[in-house]
Scaffold this motif. Structure first.
Motif, PDB file in Angstrom:
ATOM      1  N   THR A 167       0.947  -1.183   0.440  1.00 40.27           N
ATOM      2  CA  THR A 167      -0.422  -0.369  -0.026  1.00 40.27           C
ATOM      3  C   THR A 167       1.112   1.465  -0.443  1.00 40.27           C
ATOM      4  O   THR A 167       1.822   1.154   0.120  1.00 40.27           O
ATOM      5  CB  THR A 167      -0.605  -0.063   1.458  1.00 40.27           C
ATOM      6  OG1 THR A 167      -0.387   0.296   2.328  1.00 40.27           O
ATOM      7  CG2 THR A 167      -2.026  -1.597   1.914  1.00 40.27           C
ATOM      8  N   SER A 168       0.178   2.253  -0.346  1.00 40.24           N
ATOM      9  CA  SER A 168       0.806   3.573  -0.570  1.00 40.24           C
ATOM     10  C   SER A 168       1.419   4.263   0.924  1.00 40.24           C
ATOM     11  O   SER A 168       2.452   4.849   1.685  1.00 40.24           O
ATOM     12  CB  SER A 168       0.556   4.901  -0.645  1.00 40.24           C
ATOM     13  OG  SER A 168      -1.581   5.167  -0.618  1.00 40.24           O
ATOM     14  N   PHE A 169       0.893   2.895   2.507  1.00 43.36           N
ATOM     15  CA  PHE A 169       0.842   3.468   3.688  1.00 43.36           C
ATOM     16  C   PHE A 169       2.141   3.325   4.034  1.00 43.36           C
ATOM     17  O   PHE A 169       3.090   3.408   4.694  1.00 43.36           O
ATOM     18  CB  PHE A 169      -0.303   3.739   4.321  1.00 43.36           C
ATOM     19  CG  PHE A 169      -1.677   3.279   4.052  1.00 43.36           C
ATOM     20  CD1 PHE A 169      -2.227   4.839   4.008  1.00 43.36           C
ATOM     21  CD2 PHE A 169      -2.279   2.863   3.644  1.00 43.36           C
ATOM     22  CE1 PHE A 169      -2.951   5.236   3.100  1.00 43.36           C
ATOM     23  CE2 PHE A 169      -3.769   2.824   3.456  1.00 43.36           C
ATOM     24  CZ  PHE A 169      -4.298   3.871   3.069  1.00 43.36           C
ATOM     25  N   ASP A 170       2.135   1.912   2.970  1.00 44.48           N
ATOM     26  CA  ASP A 170       3.586   1.136   3.649  1.00 44.48           C
ATOM     27  C   ASP A 170       4.721   2.109   2.841  1.00 44.48           C
ATOM     28  O   ASP A 170       6.046   2.583   3.763  1.00 44.48           O
ATOM     29  CB  ASP A 170       3.847  -0.152   2.764  1.00 44.48           C
ATOM     30  CG  ASP A 170       3.005  -1.249   3.616  1.00 44.48           C
ATOM     31  OD1 ASP A 170       2.462  -0.866   4.943  1.00 44.48           O
ATOM     32  OD2 ASP A 170       1.751  -1.863   2.385  1.00 44.48           O
ATOM     33  N   ILE A 171       4.942   2.858   1.753  1.00 40.01           N
ATOM     34  CA  ILE A 171       5.903   3.482   1.125  1.00 40.01           C
ATOM     35  C   ILE A 171       6.288   4.795   1.811  1.00 40.01           C
ATOM     36  O   ILE A 171       7.064   4.943   2.110  1.00 40.01           O
ATOM     37  CB  ILE A 171       5.427   3.580  -0.476  1.00 40.01           C
ATOM     38  CG1 ILE A 171       5.069   2.129  -0.799  1.00 40.01           C
ATOM     39  CG2 ILE A 171       6.311   4.478  -0.955  1.00 40.01           C
ATOM     40  CD1 ILE A 171       5.797   1.238  -1.166  1.00 40.01           C
ATOM     41  N   GLN A 172       4.542   5.171   2.154  1.00 40.17           N
ATOM     42  CA  GLN A 172       4.946   6.937   3.131  1.00 40.17           C
ATOM     43  C   GLN A 172       5.578   6.626   4.281  1.00 40.17           C
ATOM     44  O   GLN A 172       6.249   7.324   4.355  1.00 40.17           O
ATOM     45  CB  GLN A 172       4.021   7.080   3.377  1.00 40.17           C
ATOM     46  CG  GLN A 172       2.851   7.332   1.619  1.00 40.17           C
ATOM     47  CD  GLN A 172       1.116   8.151   2.323  1.00 40.17           C
ATOM     48  OE1 GLN A 172       0.560   7.131   2.753  1.00 40.17           O
ATOM     49  NE2 GLN A 172       0.807   8.387   0.622  1.00 40.17           N
ATOM     50  N   GLY A 187      -0.934  -7.125  -4.796  1.00 37.52           N
ATOM     51  CA  GLY A 187      -1.920  -6.563  -2.585  1.00 37.52           C
ATOM     52  C   GLY A 187      -3.525  -5.697  -2.707  1.00 37.52           C
ATOM     53  O   GLY A 187      -3.677  -5.923  -4.579  1.00 37.52           O
ATOM     54  N   TYR A 188      -3.388  -4.488  -2.213  1.00 37.20           N
ATOM     55  CA  TYR A 188      -4.812  -4.420  -2.420  1.00 37.20           C
ATOM     56  C   TYR A 188      -4.411  -2.458  -3.163  1.00 37.20           C
ATOM     57  O   TYR A 188      -5.381  -1.775  -2.795  1.00 37.20           O
ATOM     58  CB  TYR A 188      -5.067  -3.701  -0.850  1.00 37.20           C
ATOM     59  CG  TYR A 188      -4.927  -5.495   0.172  1.00 37.20           C
ATOM     60  CD1 TYR A 188      -5.465  -6.333  -1.724  1.00 37.20           C
ATOM     61  CD2 TYR A 188      -5.074  -5.570   0.897  1.00 37.20           C
ATOM     62  CE1 TYR A 188      -5.955  -7.604  -0.765  1.00 37.20           C
ATOM     63  CE2 TYR A 188      -4.925  -6.869   1.552  1.00 37.20           C
ATOM     64  CZ  TYR A 188      -5.312  -7.997   0.763  1.00 37.20           C
ATOM     65  OH  TYR A 188      -5.416  -8.859   1.195  1.00 37.20           O
ATOM     66  N   HIS A 189      -3.881  -2.020  -3.090  1.00 40.95           N
ATOM     67  CA  HIS A 189      -3.154  -0.940  -3.514  1.00 40.95           C
ATOM     68  C   HIS A 189      -2.898  -0.614  -5.146  1.00 40.95           C
ATOM     69  O   HIS A 189      -1.799  -1.430  -5.510  1.00 40.95           O
ATOM     70  CB  HIS A 189      -2.775   0.172  -3.336  1.00 40.95           C
ATOM     71  CG  HIS A 189      -3.159   1.303  -1.763  1.00 40.95           C
ATOM     72  ND1 HIS A 189      -2.842   2.143  -0.869  1.00 40.95           N
ATOM     73  CD2 HIS A 189      -3.969   0.795  -1.415  1.00 40.95           C
ATOM     74  CE1 HIS A 189      -3.302   2.358  -0.094  1.00 40.95           C
ATOM     75  NE2 HIS A 189      -4.339   1.424   0.140  1.00 40.95           N
ATOM     76  N   PRO A 190      -3.212  -0.251  -6.489  1.00 37.64           N
ATOM     77  CA  PRO A 190      -2.786  -0.196  -7.519  1.00 37.64           C
ATOM     78  C   PRO A 190      -0.984   0.106  -7.628  1.00 37.64           C
ATOM     79  O   PRO A 190      -0.958   0.846  -7.123  1.00 37.64           O
ATOM     80  CB  PRO A 190      -3.497   0.591  -8.179  1.00 37.64           C
ATOM     81  CG  PRO A 190      -4.011   1.779  -7.489  1.00 37.64           C
ATOM     82  CD  PRO A 190      -3.716   1.099  -6.273  1.00 37.64           C
ATOM     83  N   ALA A 191      -0.492  -0.603  -8.565  1.00 43.28           N
ATOM     84  CA  ALA A 191       0.640   0.800  -8.662  1.00 43.28           C
ATOM     85  C   ALA A 191       0.760   1.691  -8.904  1.00 43.28           C
ATOM     86  O   ALA A 191       2.154   2.105  -8.470  1.00 43.28           O
ATOM     87  CB  ALA A 191       1.394  -0.742  -9.985  1.00 43.28           C
ATOM     88  N   GLU A 192       0.256   2.369  -9.518  1.00 44.18           N
ATOM     89  CA  GLU A 192      -0.014   3.596  -9.762  1.00 44.18           C
ATOM     90  C   GLU A 192      -0.058   4.768  -8.740  1.00 44.18           C
ATOM     91  O   GLU A 192       0.981   5.383  -8.244  1.00 44.18           O
ATOM     92  CB  GLU A 192      -1.048   4.135 -10.621  1.00 44.18           C
ATOM     93  CG  GLU A 192      -1.045   4.199 -11.724  1.00 44.18           C
ATOM     94  CD  GLU A 192      -1.709   2.327 -12.540  1.00 44.18           C
ATOM     95  OE1 GLU A 192      -2.192   2.063 -11.388  1.00 44.18           O
ATOM     96  OE2 GLU A 192      -1.476   2.180 -13.174  1.00 44.18           O
ATOM     97  N   ALA A 197       2.919   7.433  -4.477  1.00 49.28           N
ATOM     98  CA  ALA A 197       3.599   6.971  -2.824  1.00 49.28           C
ATOM     99  C   ALA A 197       5.607   7.673  -3.275  1.00 49.28           C
ATOM    100  O   ALA A 197       5.928   7.926  -1.854  1.00 49.28           O
ATOM    101  CB  ALA A 197       3.211   6.611  -1.682  1.00 49.28           C
ATOM    102  N   GLY A 198       5.810   6.895  -3.660  1.00 53.57           N
ATOM    103  CA  GLY A 198       7.426   6.867  -3.576  1.00 53.57           C
ATOM    104  C   GLY A 198       7.963   5.942  -3.501  1.00 53.57           C
ATOM    105  O   GLY A 198       9.611   5.608  -3.214  1.00 53.57           O
TER     106      GLY A 198
END
Length: 218
Positions: A167-172, A187-192, A197-198
């Motif tokens: 997820t973007s939360f993990d990346i952030q 997983g549950y968030h798309p690659a975009e 998110a970086g």
């Protein structure tokens, strides 16, 4: 030594059916219609009270609390009936990385410690992780508190660590802790969203992820 920190839901374990069932039960307990599947999966990774608050921003605290409690009860029932499965390749990846003498593994998850312990027991993952960080003792992702504690437990600096999540939360969270975040596409968030998110890398399967981690550790 280097440290690799893994998310759980959507990264190691495919728990989406348990999550959808539990959130649907939670909303029903409060007399509410559940949100669409995509919205539910979009909050995976956040600590449960934060996730429910995001799904019900206009609801009062008592309503949110009813949803949270019913979710927990339903999820425990589902977990007792059948453990959420590991993604294909997850166990091989963990075995291969944990066998190295230059890598340590850890977990940072929005699950409770009880939920994480159940996953570890169900899949025989005992002994692979030097640090187990859960929502019980930390602010919700993307706050980096879980990663700070994992670094302290492992005796590593952020420059010698990376986070793996879906997820973007993990990346952030990883970026806030000063380490790269590797995203996964199963997983549950798309690659975009991971890219936005970086994410330093986005892996398409566990073979790709394992090789990327080994290259990073070399």
């Amino acid at each position: 030594m280097r440290l690799v920190v893994f998310d759980v839901d959507g990264t190691l374990v495919d728990s989406q059916h348990h999550i959808i069932r539990a959130m649907t039960a939670g909303f029903a307990a409060a007399g509410l219609e559940p949100p669409p599947r995509a919205e539910i999966l979009g909050i995976v990774g956040l600590s449960l009270p934060v996730a429910v608050a995001q799904l019900l921003p206009m609801a009062d605290l008592a309503t949110q609390a009813r949803v949270v409690e019913a979710y927990r009860v339903s999820y425990m029932q589902a977990r007792g009936e059948r453990a959420a499965p590991l993604y294909p390749g997850a166990l091989d990846c963990l075995d291969r990385l944990s066998a190295r003498d230059d890598l340590l593994l850890a977990v940072a998850t929005g699950k409770s410690r009880r939920g994480l312990d159940a996953v570890i027991a169900a899949h025989g993952l005992q002994g692979r992780f030097v640090s187990l960080q859960t929502a019980d003792g930390h602010p919700s992702k993307p706050h980096p508190s879980m990663l700070w504690q994992a670094l302290a437990d492992a005796g590593c600096e952020a420059r010698a660590a990376l986070m793996v999540g879906d997820t973007s939360f993990d990346i952030q969270m990883a970026r806030a802790a000063g380490m790269p975040g590797y995203g996964v596409t199963w997983g549950y968030h798309p690659a975009e969203a991971l890219d936005a998110a970086g994410a330093a890398l986005i892996a398409e399967d566990f073979h790709h992820l394992t090789r990327a981690i080994e290259d990073w550790a070399s």
